[in-house]
Write a protein that holds these residues in place. Structure first.
Motif, PDB file in Angstrom:
ATOM      1  N   ARG A  65      37.315  38.931  63.843  1.00 13.55           N
ATOM      2  CA  ARG A  65      36.981  37.516  63.751  1.00 13.55           C
ATOM      3  C   ARG A  65      36.016  37.247  62.601  1.00 13.55           C
ATOM      4  O   ARG A  65      35.271  38.110  62.151  1.00 13.55           O
ATOM      5  CB  ARG A  65      36.408  37.020  65.069  1.00 13.55           C
TER       6      ARG A  65
ATOM      7  N   ALA B 163      33.080  34.463  61.989  1.00  8.01           N
ATOM      8  CA  ALA B 163      32.358  33.572  62.902  1.00  8.01           C
ATOM      9  C   ALA B 163      31.254  32.798  62.196  1.00  8.01           C
ATOM     10  O   ALA B 163      30.072  33.042  62.400  1.00  8.01           O
ATOM     11  CB  ALA B 163      31.769  34.406  64.047  1.00  8.01           C
ATOM     12  N   PRO B 164      31.624  31.867  61.337  1.00  9.69           N
ATOM     13  CA  PRO B 164      30.591  31.169  60.583  1.00  9.69           C
ATOM     14  C   PRO B 164      29.785  30.203  61.450  1.00  9.69           C
ATOM     15  O   PRO B 164      30.307  29.656  62.420  1.00  9.69           O
ATOM     16  CB  PRO B 164      31.397  30.370  59.550  1.00  9.69           C
ATOM     17  N   SER B 165      28.539  30.035  61.084  1.00 14.75           N
ATOM     18  CA  SER B 165      27.760  28.939  61.639  1.00 14.75           C
ATOM     19  C   SER B 165      27.982  27.775  60.684  1.00 14.75           C
ATOM     20  O   SER B 165      27.932  27.968  59.474  1.00 14.75           O
ATOM     21  CB  SER B 165      26.279  29.297  61.656  1.00 14.75           C
TER      22      SER B 165
ATOM     23  N   GLU C  45      30.245  29.272  65.281  1.00 16.52           N
ATOM     24  CA  GLU C  45      28.992  29.546  65.993  1.00 16.52           C
ATOM     25  C   GLU C  45      28.014  28.409  65.724  1.00 16.52           C
ATOM     26  O   GLU C  45      27.194  28.460  64.814  1.00 16.52           O
ATOM     27  CB  GLU C  45      28.431  30.894  65.542  1.00 16.52           C
TER      28      GLU C  45
ATOM     29  N   TYR D 140      21.757  33.381  69.332  1.00 13.53           N
ATOM     30  CA  TYR D 140      22.861  34.045  68.624  1.00 13.53           C
ATOM     31  C   TYR D 140      23.179  35.422  69.205  1.00 13.53           C
ATOM     32  O   TYR D 140      24.340  35.742  69.488  1.00 13.53           O
ATOM     33  CB  TYR D 140      22.526  34.144  67.124  1.00 13.53           C
TER      34      TYR D 140
ATOM     35  N   VAL E 103      26.900  35.824  70.796  1.00 16.80           N
ATOM     36  CA  VAL E 103      27.877  36.561  69.979  1.00 16.80           C
ATOM     37  C   VAL E 103      28.530  37.684  70.798  1.00 16.80           C
ATOM     38  O   VAL E 103      29.737  37.948  70.668  1.00 16.80           O
ATOM     39  CB  VAL E 103      27.205  37.091  68.673  1.00 16.80           C
TER      40      VAL E 103
ATOM     41  N   ARG F  16      30.936  42.184  59.166  1.00 17.65           N
ATOM     42  CA  ARG F  16      30.041  41.081  58.760  1.00 17.65           C
ATOM     43  C   ARG F  16      29.049  41.600  57.736  1.00 17.65           C
ATOM     44  O   ARG F  16      29.025  42.785  57.417  1.00 17.65           O
ATOM     45  CB  ARG F  16      29.330  40.513  59.981  1.00 17.65           C
TER      46      ARG F  16
ATOM     47  N   HIS G 280      23.070  41.390  59.179  1.00 19.50           N
ATOM     48  CA  HIS G 280      23.159  41.403  60.645  1.00 19.50           C
ATOM     49  C   HIS G 280      22.923  42.778  61.262  1.00 19.50           C
ATOM     50  O   HIS G 280      22.936  42.906  62.481  1.00 19.50           O
ATOM     51  CB  HIS G 280      24.529  40.871  61.088  1.00 19.50           C
TER      52      HIS G 280
HETATM   53  N1  GLU Z   1      27.304  33.158  62.769  1.00 17.66           N
HETATM   54  C1  GLU Z   1      26.908  34.346  62.091  1.00 17.66           C
HETATM   55  C2  GLU Z   1      26.714  34.038  60.630  1.00 17.66           C
HETATM   56  O1  GLU Z   1      27.152  32.993  60.161  1.00 17.66           O
HETATM   57  C3  GLU Z   1      27.963  35.406  62.257  1.00 17.66           C
HETATM   58  C4  GLU Z   1      27.409  36.641  62.807  1.00 17.66           C
HETATM   59  C5  GLU Z   1      28.433  37.648  63.216  1.00 17.66           C
HETATM   60  O2  GLU Z   1      29.466  37.772  62.563  1.00 17.66           O
HETATM   61  O3  GLU Z   1      28.194  38.301  64.195  1.00 17.66           O
HETATM   62  O4  GLU Z   1      26.106  34.791  59.926  1.00 17.66           O
END
Ligand code: GLU
Length: 475
Positions: free
Chosen positions: A7, A9-11, A43, A191, A195, A209, A213
């Protein structure tokens, strides 16, 4: 083999840019190489930081690039939960309550939401050490009328190991990590908690990612452990940096950051896809131009780079120019025609064939489509400039030559490339000129410019009438 599910998963705190596109693209290639699923999840729990239009920018630009999700909130599947975190508040609350019941989390009354935010921010920036956040001191004071956060009880002195696809084994000791908030007093999950729930609900097998992170990962491992869930395989991609070795951002000098900027200047989606795939990943061979299908085929998760990759605008342009050459003439015309500045160049009354021939003159030259506007002057009533006049003055041109050129051009019945070529050759013979001495004066008289594509073809496209006017304007 279980189906791979990856996946992006952008904020929705910003628009699609080089950095997050690289994350999306690697997840996409990884999934598609193994005939797996690629999922887009939003997200969006940090409501104050959400930016209007960001979700559409992510969706639309990804679609344009050909990074197509098999599932998203626009095309959801029903077995995997919701694809937007803001639709899952209750789910997170229920899971937090399970941990509370099992004594793996506790209510914490000691901080207001403001203070907590502040502390998280300072922690993230490294201003305060994680130990500062170690324990809540007020959990005895459990006055149920007061707002509370739910904190995860971090096990004491325990080693967590991640087998990261890029970095290999990475170890963390839990004593470095304080009891972290999983559910804020306003009921919104943080988060690191959400997540894990989402990746579990969606049966995500691999998390690819950015390396920022990696420090979150041990917290996420603890949540997996607390629920007894299998962790996905982690893969933290190294940074993309600019020429000054700083993380690529919208402030990075020469490099454009947002995908929409590339789209506006006339980059092909295939070229952007191609170039970004080479940021932090490399194929076995020296080849550099790849279609999406080829990349899916040759993708190899063992070939992620272990060092940062430098974004190189010159290479991006080069790859784009290769793609412009590679597409069919028809596709090229359809693409480039939209970038013509119609305020400067009136193409409305021109014949399709003429426009096509003019645009094709530059297919091998353009780095990006809007550059076409630097080339069209000679076809639209150009005036000579002083620099060109001076160049012309350097040649010792006989008056006879100009008269001959004009008269012979007028005589040509079929004003085509071939006949014009024959005329230029005969001028060379008659006046005993060749090379630059022949072509430069003829070029400047007929086109009013010292540069341009192949001369006979250019003259034929400017057209007899206009070429005669050009000659007369300076003779
Ligand atoms: N929402 C997170 C971001 O934009 C994604 C983190 C993830 O992929 O776990 O950096």
């Amino acid at each position: 083999m279980e189906k791979f599910r990856l996946r992006y998963a952008p904020s929705p705190t910003g628009y699609l840019h080089i950095g997050n596109t690289r994350t999306a693209l690697m997840n996409y290639l990884f999934a598609k190489h193994y005939n797996g699923d690629f999922i887009l999840r939003i997200e969006d729990t940090d409501i104050e930081r959400n930016v209007d239009g960001a979700i559409d920018s992510q969706f639309d630009n990804m679609k344009w690039l050909g990074i197509l999700p098999d599932e998203s909130f626009r095309n959801p599947k029903k077995d995997f939960g919701k694809y937007m975190q803001s639709e899952k508040f209750e789910v997170y609350q229920n899971y937090a309550n399970i941990l509370l019941k099992q004594g793996k989390a506790y209510k914490c009354y000691c901080t207001s939401e403001e203070l907590e935010k502040d502390r998280e921010m300072q922690l993230a920036k490294g201003i305060i050490a994680p130990q500062y956040n170690r324990k809540c001191l007020s959990n005895k004071n459990n006055d149920e009328t007061k707002p509370f956060n739910i904190r995860f009880k971090v096990p004491d002195n325990k080693l967590y190991r991640i087998n990261d696809l890029v970095r290999g084994n990475v170890e963390f000791n839990s004593k470095e990590i304080g009891d972290f908030v999983i559910l804020k007093s306003n009921g919104i999950a943080t988060y690191n908690f959400a997540v894990v729930i989402d990746d579990y609900d969606m049966k995500i097998t691999h998390v690819v990612r950015g390396e920022e992170h990696i420090s979150n990962t041990p917290r996420q491992c603890m949540i997996y452990e607390a629920f007894g869930w299998q962790e996905p395989l982690f893969c933290h991609l190294t940074l993309i940096v600019d020429e000054t070795k700083k993380k690529l951002s919208k402030r990075s000098g020469n490099a454009m950051f947002f995908i929409s900027q590339y789209k506006e200047q006339g980059y092909l989606p295939e070229a952007i896809f191609n170039y970004i795939s080479l940021l932090g990943w490399s194929p076995k061979s020296e080849q550099e131009i790849f279609s999406k299908e080829e990349l899916i085929k040759i993708f190899d998760e063992k070939r992620f780079s272990k060092s940062p990759s430098t974004f190189d605008m010159i290479k991006m342009k080069w790859i784009n120019s290769q793609w412009i050459k590679k597409i069919s003439d028809d596709d090229y015309i359809k693409f480039v025609i939209n970038f013509i500045d119609e305020n400067k160049f009136e193409i409305k009354n021109k014949k399709d064939n003429w426009i096509r021939s003019v645009l094709l003159l530059f297919k091998k030259e353009l780095e990006f489509a809007s550059q076409i506007n630097d080339h069209l002057d000679i076809f639209f009533n150009k005036k000579i400039d002083d620099k060109t006049k001076n160049i012309l003055a350097e040649f010792n041109i006989k008056k006879d030559l100009i008269v001959f050129l004009e008269e012979e051009l007028k005589k040509i019945v079929e004003f085509n490339e071939e006949n014009i070529k024959t005329l230029i050759n005969s001028i060379g013979k008659k006046f005993e000129l060749k090379g630059r001495d022949l072509f430069m004066p003829v070029r400047i008289f007929t086109t009013l410019s010292e540069h341009g594509p192949e001369l006979a073809k250019t003259i034929s496209l400017i057209g007899k009438e206009q070429v005669i006017l050009n000659i007369n304007s300076i003779k």
